[in-house]
Design a protein around this motif. Sequence first.
Motif, PDB file in Angstrom:
ATOM      1  N   ARG A  95       0.775  -1.146  -0.008  1.00 10.91           N
ATOM      2  CA  ARG A  95      -0.279   0.242  -0.229  1.00 10.91           C
ATOM      3  C   ARG A  95       1.093   0.745  -0.356  1.00 10.91           C
ATOM      4  N   ALA A  96       2.102   1.485   1.013  1.00 13.91           N
ATOM      5  CA  ALA A  96       3.390   2.245   0.698  1.00 13.91           C
ATOM      6  C   ALA A  96       3.177   2.822  -0.410  1.00 13.91           C
ATOM      7  N   GLU A  99       0.837   4.083  -2.667  1.00 14.89           N
ATOM      8  CA  GLU A  99       0.485   5.558  -1.954  1.00 14.89           C
ATOM      9  C   GLU A  99       1.160   6.253  -2.674  1.00 14.89           C
ATOM     10  N   SER A 100       3.060   5.780  -3.447  1.00  7.77           N
ATOM     11  CA  SER A 100       3.887   6.807  -3.001  1.00  7.77           C
ATOM     12  C   SER A 100       4.147   7.178  -5.014  1.00  7.77           C
TER      13      SER A 100
END
Length: 277
Positions: A95-96, A99-100
Motif C-alpha cells: 500500500r505504501a 500511495e507513493s
Amino acid sequence: WAGELAAGPLRSQAMETVLGSWARSDADAAAEWVEGKPEGLERDRLVEGFIQNLAEQHPPNAVRLASLITSSEMQDQALRQIALAWGQQDAAAARAWAESQIDPGIQKAIWSSVVLGIAQHEPQAAATLALTLPDKNTRNAAVRSAISPWANHHPTEAAAWASGLEDLELRKTAVASVISTWTQNDPDAALQWFESVPVGEIRDEAIYRISDRMLDVDPLLTMRLIQSITDEKRRADQIVDTFTNWQQRDPAAATQWAAGADLPTETRRRIDELARR
C-alpha cells in the motif's frame, strides 16, 4: 551458456529458467546482471521473463527492474505482477508503495492488483482500502478485485458489505460479482440470499450476470428470474438470449417452456421464430 544460444524461443525460455533460479538464490545479483544488459527489447523480455520470481523474493528489486522496461504495455504488466505478489506478502508495504506513485497511469495499473493481493488473506481489509481510493474508476476496479475472493470464502459477509455501498453503480456491480461467485460455489445458498434483494436495478444486474450459469442448475427458475427484470428491453433481450442458449443445451425442454410461457407479443414473436428453426 543460455546467453550464447541463437536468438529465438529456446534462448528466451532458457534465460527465463536460469534467471528464475538465480532470483530464488540471489535476487540482488540476478537483478544487477539484468540491469547491466543494453537497453532494448531483449532486456525488456529478460525482465518480463523473471519479474514474477523476483517479485516473490524481493518486490523493491522487481520495481527497480520494471522501471527499465521501455515498452509501456510490458511495464504495466510487470507492475501489476509485482503489485499482486507484494499485496499477498506485505499489505502495508504494498500500500505504501502504491500511495507513493505520482504517475496516475502507474497508479491505475497497480491499485487493483495490490488490492487483489491483499484480498487473498484479508478480503474485508482489501475492500475497505479500495473504497478510500480517490479516483472513481480506480476505486471501482479495486472494489471488484476485492469482492470476488471475499465471496469465495465468506459470501454472506461479502454480500452484506456490497449491499451497503452508497454508490448505486458500484453497489450494482459489487452485488452482481458476489452473487456470480457465490452461485459457482453454492447455488442453493446464493439463490436463497438473492430472494431478499429488492426488485430494481441491483437485482436486474445480478440476474443478468448469473443467468447463463444458473441455466445449467435450474433453467425454469432462471427464466422466472429473468422475467422479473424491471427494464423492459433488457428483460426481453435476456429472455431471448437465454432461450437461445437453452435450446442449444436442451432443445426439448426449451421448446416446452416456450409453448407455455406468458410473454409480451414482441418477445413471443422472437421466441417463436427461434423455436421454429
